[in-house]
Design a protein around this motif. Structure first.
Motif, PDB file in Angstrom:
ATOM      1  N   ALA A 253       0.832  -1.210   0.000  1.00 41.06           N
ATOM      2  CA  ALA A 253       0.000   0.000   0.000  1.00 41.06           C
ATOM      3  C   ALA A 253       0.863   1.255   0.000  1.00 41.06           C
ATOM      4  O   ALA A 253       1.905   1.308   0.662  1.00 41.06           O
ATOM      5  CB  ALA A 253      -0.917   0.001   1.209  1.00 41.06           C
ATOM      6  N   ILE A 254       0.428   2.257  -0.730  1.00 37.00           N
ATOM      7  CA  ILE A 254       1.127   3.541  -0.765  1.00 37.00           C
ATOM      8  C   ILE A 254       0.689   4.424   0.388  1.00 37.00           C
ATOM      9  O   ILE A 254       1.475   5.179   0.939  1.00 37.00           O
ATOM     10  CB  ILE A 254       0.887   4.249  -2.113  1.00 37.00           C
ATOM     11  CG1 ILE A 254       1.511   3.423  -3.228  1.00 37.00           C
ATOM     12  CG2 ILE A 254       1.433   5.662  -2.106  1.00 37.00           C
ATOM     13  CD1 ILE A 254       1.200   3.919  -4.618  1.00 37.00           C
ATOM     14  N   THR A 255      -0.573   4.327   0.778  1.00 35.22           N
ATOM     15  CA  THR A 255      -1.105   5.113   1.894  1.00 35.22           C
ATOM     16  C   THR A 255      -1.786   4.172   2.884  1.00 35.22           C
ATOM     17  O   THR A 255      -1.871   2.974   2.662  1.00 35.22           O
ATOM     18  CB  THR A 255      -2.143   6.142   1.398  1.00 35.22           C
ATOM     19  OG1 THR A 255      -3.238   5.428   0.813  1.00 35.22           O
ATOM     20  CG2 THR A 255      -1.540   7.102   0.379  1.00 35.22           C
ATOM     21  N   GLY A 256      -2.279   4.738   3.972  1.00 39.70           N
ATOM     22  CA  GLY A 256      -3.054   3.964   4.932  1.00 39.70           C
ATOM     23  C   GLY A 256      -2.273   3.420   6.111  1.00 39.70           C
ATOM     24  O   GLY A 256      -2.777   2.581   6.849  1.00 39.70           O
TER      25      GLY A 256
END
Length: 124
Positions: free
Chosen positions: A86-89
């Motif tokens: 994941a790139i974000t979160g």
């Protein structure tokens, strides 16, 4: 207690400078405090329906500070499972792992998300 009403994105940098000035002997702890503040500010802007205020102040427990951020969305933040792709979160995952405690309280116009973080010189 340091309080900022309706801070903007530049307020995050101003908050970091203010905390560094007030807590000069707590450089390592400031990284955790900055991360938690930054995550709460970003979440309030992106998911919270707008930032209403931020507070950082002493707790009854020596060596700790409490960070509180108000926003206008009553939905509680979610700690997402760790996903290396994941790139974000990852923000609340980091908060969950770095804060001594954190939670969310309804405040009538949305919610207050709070965290207690270690700080060797809790003089804010």
């Amino acid at each position: 207690m340091l309080e900022e009403k309706a801070p903007s994105v530049p307020a995050a940098a101003a908050l970091r400078r203010e905390l560094a000035a007030r807590l000069p002997g707590a450089a390592a702890d400031l990284d955790v405090l900055h991360l938690v503040c930054g995550e709460f500010l970003a979440n309030a802007k992106e998911h919270g329906g707008g930032l209403q205020g931020i507070r950082v102040g002493r707790t009854a427990r020596p060596g700790t500070l409490r960070v509180e951020v108000d926003d206008s969305n009553p939905a509680e933040p979610v700690v997402k499972p760790k996903d290396v792709d994941a790139i974000t979160g990852r923000g609340m995952f980091l908060v969950d792992n770095l804060a001594l405690a954190w939670g969310c309280t309804p405040n009538g116009t949305g919610k207050t998300v709070w965290a207690v973080v270690p700080c060797g010189d809790a003089a804010a």
